[in-house]
Design a protein around this motif. Structure first.
Motif, PDB file in Angstrom:
ATOM      1  N   LEU A 132      42.813  43.722  33.640  1.00 32.34           N
ATOM      2  CA  LEU A 132      42.330  44.819  34.472  1.00 32.34           C
ATOM      3  C   LEU A 132      42.179  46.105  33.682  1.00 32.34           C
ATOM      4  O   LEU A 132      41.370  46.974  34.023  1.00 32.34           O
ATOM      5  N   LEU A 133      42.980  46.242  32.600  1.00 27.05           N
ATOM      6  CA  LEU A 133      42.914  47.439  31.767  1.00 27.05           C
ATOM      7  C   LEU A 133      42.027  47.263  30.549  1.00 27.05           C
ATOM      8  O   LEU A 133      41.413  48.216  30.077  1.00 27.05           O
ATOM      9  N   HIS A 134      41.949  46.024  30.042  1.00 29.63           N
ATOM     10  CA  HIS A 134      41.284  45.812  28.760  1.00 29.63           C
ATOM     11  C   HIS A 134      40.049  44.923  28.832  1.00 29.63           C
ATOM     12  O   HIS A 134      39.456  44.651  27.796  1.00 29.63           O
ATOM     13  N   GLY A 135      39.657  44.455  29.997  1.00 31.17           N
ATOM     14  CA  GLY A 135      38.401  43.726  30.106  1.00 31.17           C
ATOM     15  C   GLY A 135      38.546  42.220  30.244  1.00 31.17           C
ATOM     16  O   GLY A 135      39.634  41.649  30.092  1.00 31.17           O
ATOM     17  N   GLN A 136      37.414  41.568  30.539  1.00 32.36           N
ATOM     18  CA  GLN A 136      37.390  40.130  30.827  1.00 32.36           C
ATOM     19  C   GLN A 136      37.732  39.293  29.596  1.00 32.36           C
ATOM     20  O   GLN A 136      38.388  38.257  29.711  1.00 32.36           O
ATOM     21  N   ALA A 137      37.300  39.740  28.419  1.00 29.66           N
ATOM     22  CA  ALA A 137      37.591  38.967  27.211  1.00 29.66           C
ATOM     23  C   ALA A 137      39.098  38.862  26.992  1.00 29.66           C
ATOM     24  O   ALA A 137      39.618  37.802  26.614  1.00 29.66           O
ATOM     25  N   PHE A 138      39.807  39.940  27.238  1.00 33.88           N
ATOM     26  CA  PHE A 138      41.260  39.899  27.098  1.00 33.88           C
ATOM     27  C   PHE A 138      41.877  38.950  28.123  1.00 33.88           C
ATOM     28  O   PHE A 138      42.809  38.199  27.813  1.00 33.88           O
ATOM     29  N   GLY A 139      41.352  38.986  29.377  1.00 35.12           N
ATOM     30  CA  GLY A 139      41.841  38.043  30.373  1.00 35.12           C
ATOM     31  C   GLY A 139      41.559  36.604  29.988  1.00 35.12           C
ATOM     32  O   GLY A 139      42.362  35.699  30.256  1.00 35.12           O
ATOM     33  N   GLY A 140      40.406  36.340  29.352  1.00 34.24           N
ATOM     34  CA  GLY A 140      40.117  34.993  28.880  1.00 34.24           C
ATOM     35  C   GLY A 140      41.116  34.523  27.856  1.00 34.24           C
ATOM     36  O   GLY A 140      41.504  33.343  27.835  1.00 34.24           O
ATOM     37  N   LEU A 141      41.570  35.446  26.973  1.00 35.72           N
ATOM     38  CA  LEU A 141      42.607  35.094  26.006  1.00 35.72           C
ATOM     39  C   LEU A 141      43.889  34.660  26.709  1.00 35.72           C
ATOM     40  O   LEU A 141      44.492  33.639  26.363  1.00 35.72           O
ATOM     41  N   GLY A 142      44.286  35.430  27.719  1.00 36.01           N
ATOM     42  CA  GLY A 142      45.481  35.044  28.460  1.00 36.01           C
ATOM     43  C   GLY A 142      45.308  33.742  29.204  1.00 36.01           C
ATOM     44  O   GLY A 142      46.232  32.929  29.299  1.00 36.01           O
TER      45      GLY A 142
ATOM     46  N   VAL B  75      45.786  31.434  40.859  1.00 34.15           N
ATOM     47  CA  VAL B  75      45.702  32.450  41.905  1.00 34.15           C
ATOM     48  C   VAL B  75      45.623  33.845  41.286  1.00 34.15           C
ATOM     49  O   VAL B  75      44.814  34.695  41.706  1.00 34.15           O
ATOM     50  N   ALA B  76      46.445  34.109  40.258  1.00 37.43           N
ATOM     51  CA  ALA B  76      46.407  35.427  39.614  1.00 37.43           C
ATOM     52  C   ALA B  76      45.041  35.668  38.956  1.00 37.43           C
ATOM     53  O   ALA B  76      44.476  36.769  39.052  1.00 37.43           O
ATOM     54  N   THR B  77      44.523  34.641  38.300  1.00 37.33           N
ATOM     55  CA  THR B  77      43.229  34.803  37.619  1.00 37.33           C
ATOM     56  C   THR B  77      42.108  35.056  38.617  1.00 37.33           C
ATOM     57  O   THR B  77      41.274  35.951  38.434  1.00 37.33           O
ATOM     58  N   VAL B  78      42.066  34.259  39.681  1.00 42.56           N
ATOM     59  CA  VAL B  78      41.005  34.428  40.666  1.00 42.56           C
ATOM     60  C   VAL B  78      41.129  35.782  41.364  1.00 42.56           C
ATOM     61  O   VAL B  78      40.121  36.458  41.633  1.00 42.56           O
ATOM     62  N   PHE B  79      42.354  36.214  41.636  1.00 46.12           N
ATOM     63  CA  PHE B  79      42.543  37.510  42.291  1.00 46.12           C
ATOM     64  C   PHE B  79      42.044  38.642  41.399  1.00 46.12           C
ATOM     65  O   PHE B  79      41.334  39.555  41.853  1.00 46.12           O
ATOM     66  N   ILE B  80      42.413  38.598  40.126  1.00 44.12           N
ATOM     67  CA  ILE B  80      41.981  39.660  39.211  1.00 44.12           C
ATOM     68  C   ILE B  80      40.475  39.585  38.996  1.00 44.12           C
ATOM     69  O   ILE B  80      39.778  40.609  38.990  1.00 44.12           O
ATOM     70  N   ALA B  81      39.946  38.360  38.823  1.00 42.37           N
ATOM     71  CA  ALA B  81      38.503  38.211  38.605  1.00 42.37           C
ATOM     72  C   ALA B  81      37.711  38.660  39.833  1.00 42.37           C
ATOM     73  O   ALA B  81      36.583  39.141  39.711  1.00 42.37           O
ATOM     74  N   ARG B  82      38.292  38.493  41.017  1.00 35.40           N
ATOM     75  CA  ARG B  82      37.579  38.897  42.230  1.00 35.40           C
ATOM     76  C   ARG B  82      37.395  40.411  42.297  1.00 35.40           C
ATOM     77  O   ARG B  82      36.358  40.896  42.772  1.00 35.40           O
ATOM     78  N   THR B  83      38.387  41.159  41.816  1.00 40.02           N
ATOM     79  CA  THR B  83      38.267  42.618  41.861  1.00 40.02           C
ATOM     80  C   THR B  83      37.158  43.125  40.947  1.00 40.02           C
ATOM     81  O   THR B  83      36.548  44.156  41.236  1.00 40.02           O
ATOM     82  N   LYS B  84      36.893  42.420  39.847  1.00 40.37           N
ATOM     83  CA  LYS B  84      35.858  42.835  38.898  1.00 40.37           C
ATOM     84  C   LYS B  84      34.599  41.968  38.981  1.00 40.37           C
ATOM     85  O   LYS B  84      33.638  42.208  38.264  1.00 40.37           O
ATOM     86  N   ARG B  85      34.616  40.951  39.812  1.00 40.61           N
ATOM     87  CA  ARG B  85      33.516  39.983  39.944  1.00 40.61           C
ATOM     88  C   ARG B  85      33.247  39.287  38.611  1.00 40.61           C
ATOM     89  O   ARG B  85      32.120  39.091  38.186  1.00 40.61           O
ATOM     90  N   TRP B  86      34.326  38.851  37.968  1.00 40.93           N
ATOM     91  CA  TRP B  86      34.227  38.137  36.692  1.00 40.93           C
ATOM     92  C   TRP B  86      34.150  36.635  36.984  1.00 40.93           C
ATOM     93  O   TRP B  86      35.148  35.917  36.944  1.00 40.93           O
ATOM     94  N   TRP B  87      32.963  36.160  37.292  1.00 38.39           N
ATOM     95  CA  TRP B  87      32.850  34.748  37.648  1.00 38.39           C
ATOM     96  C   TRP B  87      33.096  33.788  36.475  1.00 38.39           C
ATOM     97  O   TRP B  87      33.589  32.674  36.706  1.00 38.39           O
ATOM     98  N   PRO B  88      32.795  34.136  35.199  1.00 36.48           N
ATOM     99  CA  PRO B  88      33.162  33.189  34.134  1.00 36.48           C
ATOM    100  C   PRO B  88      34.669  32.943  34.054  1.00 36.48           C
ATOM    101  O   PRO B  88      35.122  31.820  33.841  1.00 36.48           O
ATOM    102  N   MET B  89      35.429  33.994  34.227  1.00 38.90           N
ATOM    103  CA  MET B  89      36.886  33.868  34.157  1.00 38.90           C
ATOM    104  C   MET B  89      37.417  33.023  35.315  1.00 38.90           C
ATOM    105  O   MET B  89      38.269  32.138  35.130  1.00 38.90           O
ATOM    106  N   ALA B  90      36.902  33.267  36.522  1.00 36.48           N
ATOM    107  CA  ALA B  90      37.337  32.479  37.680  1.00 36.48           C
ATOM    108  C   ALA B  90      36.928  31.018  37.540  1.00 36.48           C
ATOM    109  O   ALA B  90      37.705  30.100  37.836  1.00 36.48           O
ATOM    110  N   SER B  91      35.711  30.775  37.082  1.00 39.24           N
ATOM    111  CA  SER B  91      35.240  29.389  36.926  1.00 39.24           C
ATOM    112  C   SER B  91      36.060  28.651  35.880  1.00 39.24           C
ATOM    113  O   SER B  91      36.396  27.469  36.054  1.00 39.24           O
ATOM    114  N   ALA B  92      36.400  29.337  34.777  1.00 45.26           N
ATOM    115  CA  ALA B  92      37.213  28.695  33.739  1.00 45.26           C
ATOM    116  C   ALA B  92      38.598  28.340  34.260  1.00 45.26           C
ATOM    117  O   ALA B  92      39.143  27.268  33.951  1.00 45.26           O
TER     118      ALA B  92
END
Length: 927
Positions: A252-262, A292-309
């Motif tokens: 949420l602070l550093h972007g979708q790429a960082f979330g993908g790493l996690g 659930v955490a990933t989909v919730f965070i991705a939903r706030t930013k509409r990061w569909w690649p992260m949610a799909s992964a």
């Protein structure tokens, strides 16, 4: 050295990629800048226009409308709204209100807005970023972060190789380095120090440092567990999970790429921490939290690649567990299969998405959930140890997918996946897993002792009922706003119950006759009829018979046909299917749905399929030898009558292509009825005989000629390409039968077959004279309706049959019942051939002239030429005495008579009239 070279090459490739990415972003920025400039110029022109109108004291009605035109609206859409100034928007809004003011006030308002704009400094286009700023300002920071992470690894490696520090100290130092990198990243983020170089803000240093921190900490914990064993499995699992979840949260602070790493770290954690006795609840519980955490965070930013992964990774873990564990915990598998469905429905899909169901951020996560959910169902179904708990889990997962699709219409792919996986599950269960062997007496063989057939049948019925009820309900709700999704709901509401009932009947019932399953099919047909009626009442306009209604009606007819197959034996099944042709026609009187004529034709196709499968209707052993009055008569005649009546009714109720197709089926059934009865009667009650007699073939030829005439008559009454082309195809087949069978293969001269004991009423009459008359009649009837070459071929075939009849009858006159060619020729027989051929040629010539047929005149000429050649080449050498003289005298007299006949019949005036009439016939045919 090799390792260093690889690192250098990777860094070079990374640099090239970053340069290419920077150039792409520069192009995007240039496009946005041009859009902003264009919007600014449009606004300035409008302000100047408003000021000019105020000076000229134009009436308020003549001022521009308060609605922007299309071009201005398009320009406005190009502007990025967050970049606009709030005060400027307020001023522009005031300008749009100028027409409601006095001219002087309008002028003052325009000047008040124009003055600040005039005071603005001239806009200068920003400097174009060069390679130096890109290399120094962006990619250097990214590569620096990567180098920092690799440096930590190399440092640990060096200490290990040099033996400088112990394992625990090295791990502590590595952890401190990771914590320090994370702290530095957080400090820079809070200080808002992104360190831009040359105006480039893409090098986000806090995110780079935080990612390096997560990378270092993840490697440290794994080394502590996997290499040194300092911490146990549970501690390592929990610690790695916390680091991964923390990285996902920090996205949420550093972007979708960082979330993908996690996310990658989270999905890799169960594989890195292995166990001799893995706990499925620990595995799936952890994956559920991550998902659930990933989909919730991705939903706030509409990061569909992260949610799909996240959805795909969780589903693949579930499938891997099913294929690698023998004693499956069905409850835990069911739980983890439900989590993505719940997350998609509750967190991702929203009511606001209904207007954009095909957007990538809505569609791709939905497809991922649907595909993985369907694969999980199939993995449970094909598992080598299917238990009752797994059957319960399959039913629950399918029900959840249906419920999610009903709750969130954008999740319709879940329903499609549920239906497809259920169909495959049922097919596998009855033909693979349970190894249900279909037999005539309904014997079954069980291959799995853990999941009894009774539970399989129970859950199959439950799932089928769920599809039936939900499909009817949702199709009725969605038929107005979404007709195609409504048809999808209807499709699986039909397919799944029909398939389940059919499989259970064929696997556990009596395949020949089973009144219980026949009653079930009838009940299913009644329910589907009710579903079609309920859906049709909700249509706009009502009772229009749209796609969803058509699917329900087709399912009802299919259930009725299956009920007939289950309730009756082979003979009555064919008869009842023949009567069922009329059911859609009768329904057409009450509901004018366009699907009914199609269904009537479909039932005719079913009857054709039954006849092709068993032409004897009831089996040859039960057919009997009684001619005509046997099962063949109702088995073929009833469908023929049904098709005739259906075609007649369709002409009155729904005149169209289906009526023409049904008329063709009626003609086909009638021809098949006559042909099969003839074959049965002439083969002593056998219809599968290996030999084909000339008499039987003659009957088939007459039937084919009659079929061609029927289609010509139908085309004359109701012109149709089907009838026109079909009549010529049947006519061509009949000519082919005559050439191959009558003249060559089955010719009595070749086979020496008995021609019969009666002089005139014998096989030659049936096989040659009657087909000749029928073919001549067809040619005469089709002459003004079919192409001239086709009619000419019919006429020539009739002449050839007449020639064969005359020739074979003469031979029978001399040799009796058997006329094989190896018996030779007598003198009087040879002379008789010559005389008869000449007479026949004259007769054909007269007919050709009377009918004004060039083809018949040419046929007579050919026959006369053959006669002349025979007299000069054969009779001269074979005949002796008076026969030779009579042969030449007769030939001369006939040729002279033909010459006189032509001179009188083909005078110039008469010839001109004949030619004109033939030309008129040709013109009428072309028209």
């Amino acid at each position: 050295m090799i390792f260093s070279g690889i690192i250098s090459l990777a860094l070079a490739l990374l640099a090239l990629f970053l340069i290419w990415s920077q150039n792409s972003r520069i192009k995007v920025l240039e496009f946005e800048l041009r859009a902003l400039q264009k919007a600014f110029m449009a606004m300035r022109d409008r302000l100047e226009q408003s000021a000019g109108i105020g000076e000229a004291s134009v009436e308020p009605q003549a001022l521009p409308s308060s609605e922007p035109d299309v071009d201005e609206a398009a320009d406005a859409e190009l502007v990025d709204q967050p970049l606009a100034d709030a005060d400027a928007e307020t001023d522009v809004a005031n300008v749009w209100q100028i027409p409601d003011q006095e001219p002087a006030a309008a002028m003052a308002a325009a000047e008040s807005v124009a003055e600040p704009i005039a005071d603005l400094p001239p806009q200068s286009s920003p400097a174009r970023p060069d390679i130096e700023s890109a290399l120094g300002g962006r990619w250097a920071v990214w590569v620096g972060g990567l180098a920092l992470a690799l440096g930590g690894i190399f440092l640990v490696r060096y200490t290990i190789e040099a033996g400088l520090l112990g394992p625990k100290v090295r791990l502590v130092l590595s952890a401190l380095l990771g914590i320090a990198a994370g702290g530095a990243g957080e400090y820079l983020r809070r200080s808002e120090r992104t360190l831009p170089v040359g105006g480039i803000n893409g090098a986000y240093l806090p995110g780079i440092l935080t990612a390096a921190s997560a990378f270092i900490l993840f490697g440290t914990v794994y080394a502590a567990h996997g290499y040194y064993g300092f911490i146990g499995q549970a501690t390592a699992f929990v610690t790695l999970g916390l680091i991964s979840v923390a990285a996902i949260s920090l996205s949420l602070l550093h972007g979708q790429a960082f979330g993908g790493l996690g996310l990658v770290g989270s999905l890799a954690t169960p594989a890195l921490v292995s166990s001799d006795a893995p706990n499925p609840w620990a595995l799936f519980g952890f994956l559920a939290i991550v998902l659930v955490a990933t989909v919730f965070i991705a939903r706030t930013k509409r990061w569909w690649p992260m949610a799909s992964a996240a959805i795909a990774g969780t589903g693949l873990w579930c499938i891997a567990y099913l294929f690698h564990v023998q004693d499956v915990n069905a409850t835990s598998v069911t739980f983890i299969a439900l989590v993505p469905i719940a997350a998609l429905s509750a967190l991702w899909a929203r009511p606001s998405d209904e207007g954009r169901p095909f957007a990538s951020d809505v569609l791709i996560p939905t497809l991922a959930t649907a595909i993985l959910g369907g694969l999980e169902v199939l993995a449970m179904a094909v598992h080598g140890n299917v238990t009752d708990g797994m059957l319960v889990g399959i039913a629950i997962i399918v029900a959840a997918m249906i419920a999610a699709a009903g709750w969130r219409p954008v999740a319709l792919p879940l329903f499609i996946a549920a239906g497809a996986s259920t169909i495959l599950w049922q097919l596998w269960a009855y033909f693979g897993g349970l190894n249900v062997l279909l037999a005539i007496d309904g014997v079954i063989v069980e291959g799995d002792a853990n999941a009894g057939p009774e539970y399989m049948v129970l859950f199959s019925w439950l799932v089928a009922a769920l599809f039936l009820a939900s499909g009817i309900w949702m199709a009725g709700k969605a038929v107005v706003t979404a007709p195609r999704p409504a048809a999808v709901w209807a499709l699986f509401a039909v397919l799944v119950p029909l398939l389940v009932t059919t499989l259970i009947w064929t696997g556990f019932g009596n395949i020949n006759r089973d009144l219980l399953y026949g009653t079930i099919f009838l009940g299913l047909a009644a329910i589907l009829v009710g579903g079609s009626e309920l859906t049709a009442r909700n249509e706009e306009p009502r009772q229009s018979g749209g796609l969803a209604v058509s699917v329900f009606a087709a399912g009802a007819m299919a259930a009725l046909i299956l009920a007939i197959h289950a309730d009756f034996g082979p003979g009555m099944t064919t008869v009842m299917c023949g009567l069922a042709i009329l059911v859609p026609v009768a329904a057409l009187r009450f509901r004018q749905w366009p699907v009914w004529p199609i269904l009537s034709v479909a039932v005719s196709v079913v009857v054709i399929g039954r006849i092709a499968y068993d032409p004897s209707i009831v089996g040859e052993l039960d057919l009997g030898t009684t001619p005509i009055f046997n099962w063949l008569l109702p088995g073929y005649a009833v469908p023929a009558v049904g098709a005739i009546v259906a075609a007649w009714q369709l002409k009155k109720l729904a005149d169209g292509r289906m009526r023409l197709v049904q008329e063709a089926f009626a003609a086909l059934f009638a021809l098949l009825t006559a042909a099969i009865l003839v074959r049965h009667a002439m083969n002593g009650g056998k219809i599968y005989g290996d030999t084909l007699s000339l008499a039987e073939q003659a009957i088939y030829t007459l039937i084919a000629i009659g079929g061609g005439a029927i289609l010509v008559a139908l085309d004359t009454r109701s012109p149709s390409p089907i009838f026109r082309i079909g009549s010529m195809v049947i006519g061509g087949l009949s000519m082919l039968f005559i050439v191959v069978s009558h003249f060559v293969v089955l010719n009595p001269l070749v086979t020496n077959e008995s021609t019969g004991q009666i002089t005139f009423f014998n096989l030659l009459l049936l096989a040659y004279l009657l087909p000749a008359a029928a073919m001549a009649g067809l040619a005469l009837y089709a002459r003004p309706k079919r192409p001239k070459p086709y009619v000419a071929c019919l006429g020539l075939t009739a002449a050839a049959l007449a020639f064969a009849y005359v020739t074979l009858s003469i031979r029978r006159l001399y040799w009796g019942e058997f006329i094989g060619s190896w018996k030779g020729l007598t003198g009087w027989e040879t002379y008789t051939y010559s005389a008869a051929w000449l007479v026949l040629g004259v007769v054909i010539l007269v007919i050709g002239i009377r009918l004004k047929s060039t083809a018949l005149r040419l046929a007579s000429a050919v026959l006369i030429v053959i006669s002349v050649a025979k007299v000069f080449l054969f009779d001269m050498s074979q005949l002796e005495g008076v026969l030779r003289a009579l042969s030449f005298i007769g030939l001369g007299a006939v040729l002279i008579g033909i010459g006189i006949f032509y001179q009188r019949m083909m005078l110039p005036g008469r010839a001109k009239s004949v030619i004109d009439e033939e030309a008129q016939n040709d013109d009428g045919l072309r028209n």
